[in-house]
Write a protein that holds these residues in place. Sequence first.
Motif, PDB file in Angstrom:
ATOM      1  N   GLY A 109       0.876  -1.044  -0.059  1.00  0.00           N
ATOM      2  CA  GLY A 109      -0.507  -0.031   0.474  1.00  0.00           C
ATOM      3  C   GLY A 109       0.623   1.474  -0.238  1.00  0.00           C
TER       4      GLY A 109
ATOM      5  N   ALA B  49       0.155   2.809   4.142  1.00  0.00           N
ATOM      6  CA  ALA B  49       0.278   2.505   5.109  1.00  0.00           C
ATOM      7  C   ALA B  49       0.673   1.642   5.930  1.00  0.00           C
TER       8      ALA B  49
ATOM      9  N   THR C 174      -3.600   2.308  11.714  1.00  0.00           N
ATOM     10  CA  THR C 174      -3.129   1.197  10.568  1.00  0.00           C
ATOM     11  C   THR C 174      -5.120   1.918   9.622  1.00  0.00           C
TER      12      THR C 174
ATOM     13  N   TYR D 173      -6.443  -0.844   8.531  1.00  0.00           N
ATOM     14  CA  TYR D 173      -6.296  -2.148   7.485  1.00  0.00           C
ATOM     15  C   TYR D 173      -7.297  -2.424   8.912  1.00  0.00           C
TER      16      TYR D 173
ATOM     17  N   GLU E 261      -7.771  -5.120   4.085  1.00  0.00           N
ATOM     18  CA  GLU E 261      -7.953  -3.707   3.210  1.00  0.00           C
ATOM     19  C   GLU E 261     -10.007  -3.670   3.400  1.00  0.00           C
TER      20      GLU E 261
ATOM     21  N   VAL F 181      -3.830  -7.699   3.545  1.00  0.00           N
ATOM     22  CA  VAL F 181      -2.477  -7.454   2.414  1.00  0.00           C
ATOM     23  C   VAL F 181      -1.097  -7.572   3.547  1.00  0.00           C
TER      24      VAL F 181
END
Length: 118
Positions: free
Chosen positions: A37, A40, A92, A94, A107, A114
């Motif tokens: 990412g 991220a 994050t 996520y 995600e 991820v």
Amino acid sequence: MRNHLLAIAAIAAAIGAPAAAQAQSTVGIAGPGAVVGGGAVGIAVNQRPAFREYIVRERVPNYTIPDRVVVGAVLPESGVTFYDVPQSFGETPYRYTVVNGETVLVEPRTRRIVQVID
């Protein structure tokens, strides 16, 4: 002559520095445990043991799917619950869950894995 060569070397270094810095941020193929990412942040290597302990303490349910759990795999639309990553493990975008015994970062919009926390 020596000063001329030093000046040329300094100019070459100045021109090459931005290219070298750019090469350090090149994105490659993500392997298991990789964070992908645009900047991220996933779970850092030094925080993984504490994160695994957190998962055990929270008694996060394990979901079983027929596919392999690898970075890039997409989890099913139903049957899997995603949880927020606590701030103590870094900010994050996520979410996490446990699939086939593996803790993964996902995600949430795409349900794509991820990071696999090893």
